[in-house]
Design a protein around this motif. Structure first.
Motif, PDB file in Angstrom:
ATOM      1  N   GLY A  58      -3.243  14.192   4.509  1.00 55.41           N
ATOM      2  CA  GLY A  58      -4.259  13.490   5.424  1.00 55.41           C
ATOM      3  C   GLY A  58      -4.726  12.134   5.374  1.00 55.41           C
ATOM      4  O   GLY A  58      -5.176  11.512   6.050  1.00 55.41           O
ATOM      5  N   MET A  59      -4.357  11.612   3.986  1.00 57.70           N
ATOM      6  CA  MET A  59      -4.918  10.217   3.849  1.00 57.70           C
ATOM      7  C   MET A  59      -4.081   9.325   4.350  1.00 57.70           C
ATOM      8  O   MET A  59      -2.825   9.389   4.483  1.00 57.70           O
ATOM      9  N   PRO A  60      -4.707   8.056   4.723  1.00 57.47           N
ATOM     10  CA  PRO A  60      -3.845   7.069   5.280  1.00 57.47           C
ATOM     11  C   PRO A  60      -2.759   6.743   4.208  1.00 57.47           C
ATOM     12  O   PRO A  60      -3.188   6.386   3.118  1.00 57.47           O
ATOM     13  N   ARG A  61      -1.233   6.235   4.760  1.00 57.50           N
ATOM     14  CA  ARG A  61      -0.422   5.781   3.828  1.00 57.50           C
ATOM     15  C   ARG A  61      -0.338   4.229   4.132  1.00 57.50           C
ATOM     16  O   ARG A  61      -0.276   3.987   5.321  1.00 57.50           O
ATOM     17  N   LEU A  62       0.186   3.543   3.182  1.00 61.76           N
ATOM     18  CA  LEU A  62       0.401   2.100   3.099  1.00 61.76           C
ATOM     19  C   LEU A  62       1.605   1.904   2.986  1.00 61.76           C
ATOM     20  O   LEU A  62       2.345   2.233   1.804  1.00 61.76           O
ATOM     21  N   ASP A  63       2.307   1.124   3.768  1.00 63.80           N
ATOM     22  CA  ASP A  63       3.916   0.706   3.503  1.00 63.80           C
ATOM     23  C   ASP A  63       3.617  -0.575   2.524  1.00 63.80           C
ATOM     24  O   ASP A  63       3.061  -1.687   2.825  1.00 63.80           O
ATOM     25  N   LEU A  64       4.225  -0.375   1.310  1.00 60.16           N
ATOM     26  CA  LEU A  64       4.075  -1.241   0.274  1.00 60.16           C
ATOM     27  C   LEU A  64       4.853  -2.377   0.379  1.00 60.16           C
ATOM     28  O   LEU A  64       4.959  -3.490  -0.282  1.00 60.16           O
ATOM     29  N   ASP A  65       6.153  -2.276   1.241  1.00 62.17           N
ATOM     30  CA  ASP A  65       6.826  -3.445   1.560  1.00 62.17           C
ATOM     31  C   ASP A  65       5.874  -4.830   1.713  1.00 62.17           C
ATOM     32  O   ASP A  65       6.449  -5.758   1.361  1.00 62.17           O
ATOM     33  N   ALA A  66       5.290  -4.662   2.645  1.00 61.81           N
ATOM     34  CA  ALA A  66       4.260  -5.808   2.977  1.00 61.81           C
ATOM     35  C   ALA A  66       3.467  -6.337   1.931  1.00 61.81           C
ATOM     36  O   ALA A  66       3.205  -7.562   1.680  1.00 61.81           O
ATOM     37  N   VAL A  67       2.850  -5.362   1.135  1.00 63.55           N
ATOM     38  CA  VAL A  67       2.031  -5.676  -0.102  1.00 63.55           C
ATOM     39  C   VAL A  67       3.064  -6.645  -1.144  1.00 63.55           C
ATOM     40  O   VAL A  67       2.727  -7.531  -1.744  1.00 63.55           O
TER      41      VAL A  67
END
Length: 87
Positions: free
Chosen positions: A26-35
């Motif tokens: 349930g935790m939000p995920r971050l797309d690491l491509d942008a990072v």
């Protein structure tokens, strides 16, 4: 004493083995491509001087080159060291 409970608190017991411990569900995920794209650019900008990062339109963080950080940290006043009695 008024307000004090006369009975003892129950001990905290661990959950049964069948129940899973809470995790990252349930935790939000971050797309690491942008990072991965943004970090090298931020580092390149920070090498040239301080970079102010904003979140939701408000200034939140500052990236500074290490030499500037060391100069600022070294110039910051420090509280005096007080030698106390050792027992």
């Amino acid at each position: 004493m008024p307000g004090w409970r006369s009975e003892e608190d129950d001990p905290i017991r661990p959950p049964p083995e069948m129940e899973a411990a809470p995790g990252l569900e349930g935790m939000p995920r971050l797309d690491l491509d942008a990072v991965e794209v943004a970090v090298p650019e931020l580092v390149d900008q920070a090498i040239r001087g301080p970079v102010v990062l904003r979140r939701h339109g408000q200034e939140r963080f500052v990236l500074v080159p290490l030499d500037i950080w060391r100069r600022v940290w070294g110039a910051a006043p420090r509280p005096p060291v007080i030698e106390g009695e050792r027992k």
